[in-house]
Design a protein around this motif. Sequence first.
Motif, PDB file in Angstrom:
ATOM      1  N   THR A  78      19.100  64.480  46.393  1.00  0.00           N
ATOM      2  CA  THR A  78      18.628  64.340  47.777  1.00  0.00           C
ATOM      3  C   THR A  78      19.408  63.241  48.490  1.00  0.00           C
ATOM      4  O   THR A  78      19.727  63.355  49.677  1.00  0.00           O
ATOM      5  CB  THR A  78      17.104  64.060  47.773  1.00  0.00           C
ATOM      6  OG1 THR A  78      16.463  65.201  47.197  1.00  0.00           O
ATOM      7  CG2 THR A  78      16.566  63.845  49.176  1.00  0.00           C
ATOM      8  N   GLU A  91      14.875  69.235  51.249  1.00  0.00           N
ATOM      9  CA  GLU A  91      13.989  69.361  50.096  1.00  0.00           C
ATOM     10  C   GLU A  91      12.555  69.613  50.602  1.00  0.00           C
ATOM     11  O   GLU A  91      12.114  69.009  51.578  1.00  0.00           O
ATOM     12  CB  GLU A  91      14.045  68.042  49.330  1.00  0.00           C
ATOM     13  CG  GLU A  91      13.295  68.027  48.041  1.00  0.00           C
ATOM     14  CD  GLU A  91      13.566  66.726  47.269  1.00  0.00           C
ATOM     15  OE1 GLU A  91      13.662  65.656  47.875  1.00  0.00           O
ATOM     16  OE2 GLU A  91      13.691  66.818  46.042  1.00  0.00           O
ATOM     17  N   ASP A 120      19.031  71.611  49.711  1.00  0.00           N
ATOM     18  CA  ASP A 120      18.493  70.640  48.751  1.00  0.00           C
ATOM     19  C   ASP A 120      17.375  71.294  47.945  1.00  0.00           C
ATOM     20  O   ASP A 120      16.261  71.454  48.423  1.00  0.00           O
ATOM     21  CB  ASP A 120      17.984  69.395  49.480  1.00  0.00           C
ATOM     22  CG  ASP A 120      17.589  68.270  48.515  1.00  0.00           C
ATOM     23  OD1 ASP A 120      17.657  68.479  47.283  1.00  0.00           O
ATOM     24  OD2 ASP A 120      17.213  67.186  49.000  1.00  0.00           O
ATOM     25  N   GLU A 121      17.691  71.679  46.753  1.00  0.00           N
ATOM     26  CA  GLU A 121      16.741  72.256  45.786  1.00  0.00           C
ATOM     27  C   GLU A 121      15.814  73.335  46.364  1.00  0.00           C
ATOM     28  O   GLU A 121      14.586  73.190  46.331  1.00  0.00           O
ATOM     29  CB  GLU A 121      15.908  71.138  45.163  1.00  0.00           C
ATOM     30  CG  GLU A 121      16.158  71.056  43.674  1.00  0.00           C
ATOM     31  CD  GLU A 121      15.222  70.072  42.985  1.00  0.00           C
ATOM     32  OE1 GLU A 121      14.307  70.559  42.305  1.00  0.00           O
ATOM     33  OE2 GLU A 121      15.428  68.855  43.108  1.00  0.00           O
TER      34      GLU A 121
HETATM   35 MG   LIG Z   1      15.634  65.582  45.416  1.00  0.00          MG
END
Ligand SMILES: [Mg+2]
Length: 232
Positions: free
Chosen positions: A41, A83, A157-158
Amino acid sequence: MLEIRDIDVGYGGLRVLQEFSIRIARERPAAVLGTNGAGKTTLCRTLSGLLPVRRGQILFDGEDVTALGSAERVRRGIVQVPEGRQVFPEMSVLDNLRLGAFVHGEPSREEIAEVHALFPILAERSRQNAGLLSGGEQQMLALGRALMTRPRLLILDEPSQGLAPKAVDQVGEAVRRIAARGVAILLVEQNLALAEMVAEHAFILETGRCVRDGPAAELLSGDALAKSYLGI
Ligand SMILES: [Mg+2]
Ligand SMILES: Nc1ncnc2c1ncn2[C@@H]1O[C@H](COP(=O)(O)OP(=O)(O)OP(=O)(O)O)[C@@H](O)[C@H]1O
């Protein structure tokens, strides 16, 4: 397209990214893989201009963007899907999409239609509050909203976070469709299956450093060492 040269990023006394360097080509979707706390992140926020670098440079299409603020980076086409998706639960699906267009003003019907064509579920649920969507559907909305910003580079992000394998597959398919439209992809993940689906090139991030990189097919499927970095 994107070149990160030797950046250091941290919080107070904590050094997170250390001498971190990677290069990404538009036509080769890339993944950065790292476990919890590796600095994923932090990397995404740094690329979006939300965290300053202490050292090093970020080049986008050959231009130094290191000192540019986040709004200017978005205008240039560096767009992040954050995220946790960060959709606005009390707003309708359509209004969430419209928000993505804020940089360019009110979106055209064509722009909305294009996103609806990519993600039919967002058309079906257009008037519903975004909070009523499933996690996977919310991720589609976050992707759709990012597309409204007309990205040239999409940083994810993820996106697999909290999703069941089937929903992860759907996200992977969606990202592939976006890449096929000529948008450069930087997927930052710990989910190996999603990275294998999306990426042609992969980088392994370990405690803030890029410790390995190579073609995703080699690095992620065959390489026991890479897997050990990811703790699987
Ligand atoms: Mg993260
Ligand atoms: N705002 C902050 N202030 C201080 N330390 C932070 C801050 N944000 C992150 N950190 C620390 O920086 C390191 C990297 O965090 P980061 O959130 O980038 O990791 P991550 O790879 O995204 O992890 P995750 O998989 O859990 O999302 C961690 O040690 C974390 O505790």
